[in-house]
Design a protein around this motif. Structure first.
Motif, PDB file in Angstrom:
ATOM      1  N   PRO A 158       0.826  -1.210   0.000  1.00 23.81           N
ATOM      2  CA  PRO A 158       0.000   0.000   0.000  1.00 23.81           C
ATOM      3  C   PRO A 158       0.857   1.256   0.000  1.00 23.81           C
ATOM      4  CG  PRO A 158       0.029  -0.987   2.179  1.00 23.81           C
ATOM      5  CD  PRO A 158       0.758  -1.928   1.282  1.00 23.81           C
ATOM      6  N   GLY A 159       0.212   2.395  -0.298  1.00 22.26           N
ATOM      7  CA  GLY A 159       0.912   3.667  -0.338  1.00 22.26           C
ATOM      8  C   GLY A 159       0.436   4.614   0.736  1.00 22.26           C
ATOM      9  N   LEU A 179      -4.709   8.843   0.903  1.00 24.89           N
ATOM     10  CA  LEU A 179      -5.195   9.603  -0.246  1.00 24.89           C
ATOM     11  C   LEU A 179      -6.714   9.604  -0.216  1.00 24.89           C
ATOM     12  CD1 LEU A 179      -4.492  11.093  -2.936  1.00 24.89           C
ATOM     13  CD2 LEU A 179      -4.671   8.858  -4.054  1.00 24.89           C
ATOM     14  N   TRP A 193      -8.326   6.453   1.388  1.00 24.61           N
ATOM     15  CA  TRP A 193      -7.428   5.459   1.992  1.00 24.61           C
ATOM     16  C   TRP A 193      -6.633   6.170   3.077  1.00 24.61           C
ATOM     17  CZ3 TRP A 193      -6.194   0.620   2.758  1.00 24.61           C
ATOM     18  CH2 TRP A 193      -4.884   0.261   3.091  1.00 24.61           C
ATOM     19  N   SER A 210      -4.292   2.281  -6.531  1.00 22.65           N
ATOM     20  CA  SER A 210      -2.886   1.887  -6.410  1.00 22.65           C
ATOM     21  C   SER A 210      -2.377   2.061  -4.988  1.00 22.65           C
ATOM     22  CB  SER A 210      -2.039   2.716  -7.379  1.00 22.65           C
ATOM     23  OG  SER A 210      -0.675   2.403  -7.248  1.00 22.65           O
ATOM     24  N   THR A 211      -2.696   3.180  -4.357  1.00 19.85           N
ATOM     25  CA  THR A 211      -2.197   3.424  -3.004  1.00 19.85           C
ATOM     26  C   THR A 211      -2.911   2.569  -1.972  1.00 19.85           C
ATOM     27  OG1 THR A 211      -1.546   5.200  -1.488  1.00 19.85           O
ATOM     28  CG2 THR A 211      -3.774   5.298  -2.376  1.00 19.85           C
ATOM     29  N   ARG A 248      -3.672  -0.494  -2.530  1.00 15.44           N
ATOM     30  CA  ARG A 248      -3.292  -1.859  -2.902  1.00 15.44           C
ATOM     31  C   ARG A 248      -4.477  -2.624  -3.503  1.00 15.44           C
ATOM     32  NH1 ARG A 248      -2.479  -6.957  -0.411  1.00 15.44           N
ATOM     33  NH2 ARG A 248      -0.815  -8.098  -1.466  1.00 15.44           N
TER      34      ARG A 248
END
Length: 358
Positions: A200-201, A204, A236, A314-315, A317
């Motif tokens: 994960p990032g 956001l 997220w 994307s962030t 996951r």
């Protein structure tokens, strides 16, 4: 010569089935027409009893018109699993149609009869009506016991049939392509796809944009749409995915205190935007899927930006797929293709321009 003889015989049998099918298809409108004629003449009767008798007499004809289509043979050219499923369902409906039509006949006799005969006919109508749905319920229960591989083949066959039907009514450039290797059981090839990241990032949040929303609806925003722009969001926070609806209520994955939780772990975010030919209005959906392509959550995509959603996926996951579908004016994606491609999991949550609903 033997092969030629078999070929000629097969050709004659095929022509015979087509003629028989044409005759069988003609029976339905004949029965329905006769029932409506009887029903139309009912209000012209002078007494209430006579009107009820004619109305009751039309009921067996109308029910027989509906039931007759179940006695026609199953369509040809279907995948084996889908053909088996539809034949099983049609057989159950045939068994149900016999007591169903019988109940209507008994009811017509009960209305026209008097004394003990009318009472017996009314009782028969009641018991036949109770028995009518039993074959359908038994068939549905037995189908749940069928092997999962067979039920999956039926799902794939229904999806392929739906895609073929849509492709027959849209432009060649917009035709859908089914790939059996995509997803859990195959799906339509998306315009864009990003695989699930390894990690994960950073936190956001994505919120709907007013300009994009106006561009989608092509008119002045309603009060509910204005509230949606203020309250709705997908974010997220570094450890959980949080979806907020028009009323500020939150759905979380994994579970969070004070928030409703999804029925499973989301592994993919799907962005779908659809438009009909000749109609500038666009309709968008955001879907969250589990590992078996079952839909955990469906959310209105009004005002959301596809690139921002891809970055959020994307962030968080999640894999991300984008679909931009141009369909005939008579079709709505959310009513046909989406439920077949992404069937709802038990506990599915619908976040729309209103209250959240399971």
């Amino acid at each position: 010569m033997a092969l030629m003889g078999r070929g000629v015989g097969w050709s004659f049998r095929r022509r015979g089935r087509r003629r028989l099918g044409a005759v069988q298809r003609a029976v339905t409108p004949l029965l329905a027409g006769a029932g409506f004629v009887v029903l139309v003449f009912a209000p012209g009767r002078h007494t209430a009893l006579a009107r009820w008798e004619l109305a009751a007499d039309s009921l067996p004809l109308l029910l027989a018109a509906v039931a007759w289509r179940w006695w026609r043979p199953t369509d040809e050219g279907l995948p084996d699993a889908l053909r088996l499923r539809r034949r099983s369902r049609r057989i159950a409906l045939r068994f149900a149609s016999v007591p169903g039509v019988g109940s209507a006949v008994a009811l017509a006799l009960a209305v026209g009869a008097h004394g003990a005969g009318g009472h017996d006919a009314a009782q028969a109508a009641l018991w036949l009506a109770v028995a009518a749905p039993v074959p359908v319920l038994v068939e549905a229960f037995l189908w749940r016991l069928a092997p999962s591989s067979l039920r999956q083949d039926v799902r794939i066959g229904g999806l392929v049939e739906e895609i073929q039907g849509l492709n027959a009514r849209i432009a060649y450039s917009a035709r859908l392509v089914f790939d059996p290797e995509l997803g859990h059981l195959g799906r339509v090839v998306p315009q864009q796809h990003a695989p699930r990241p390894e990690a994960p990032g950073a936190p956001l949040a994505v919120v709907p944009d007013r300009v994009l929303a106006k561009r989608m609806v092509m008119q002045r925003l309603s009060f509910a749409e204005e509230r949606w722009l203020v309250n709705a969001s997908i974010r997220w926070d570094g450890s959980a995915l949080l979806v907020t609806d028009i009323g500020g209520r939150t759905v979380a994955a994994p579970a969070r205190r004070g928030a409703r939780s999804l029925a499973g772990e989301p592994v993919e975010l799907v962005w779908v935007i659809e438009e009909s030919y000749g109609d500038p209005v666009r309709e968008a959906f955001v879907l969250l899927l589990d590992s078996q392509d079952r839909c955990l959550l469906t959310m209105s995509g009004l005002g959301f930006d596809a690139d921002e959603l891809a970055a959020l996926a994307s962030t968080a996951r999640l894999a991300c797929s984008r679909y931009h579908l141009r369909l005939p004016a008579t079709d709505r994606l959310g009513h046909a293709l989406l439920p077949r491609m992404f069937p709802r999991r038990r506990g599915h949550i619908h976040v729309q321009l209103g209250l959240s609903a399971a």
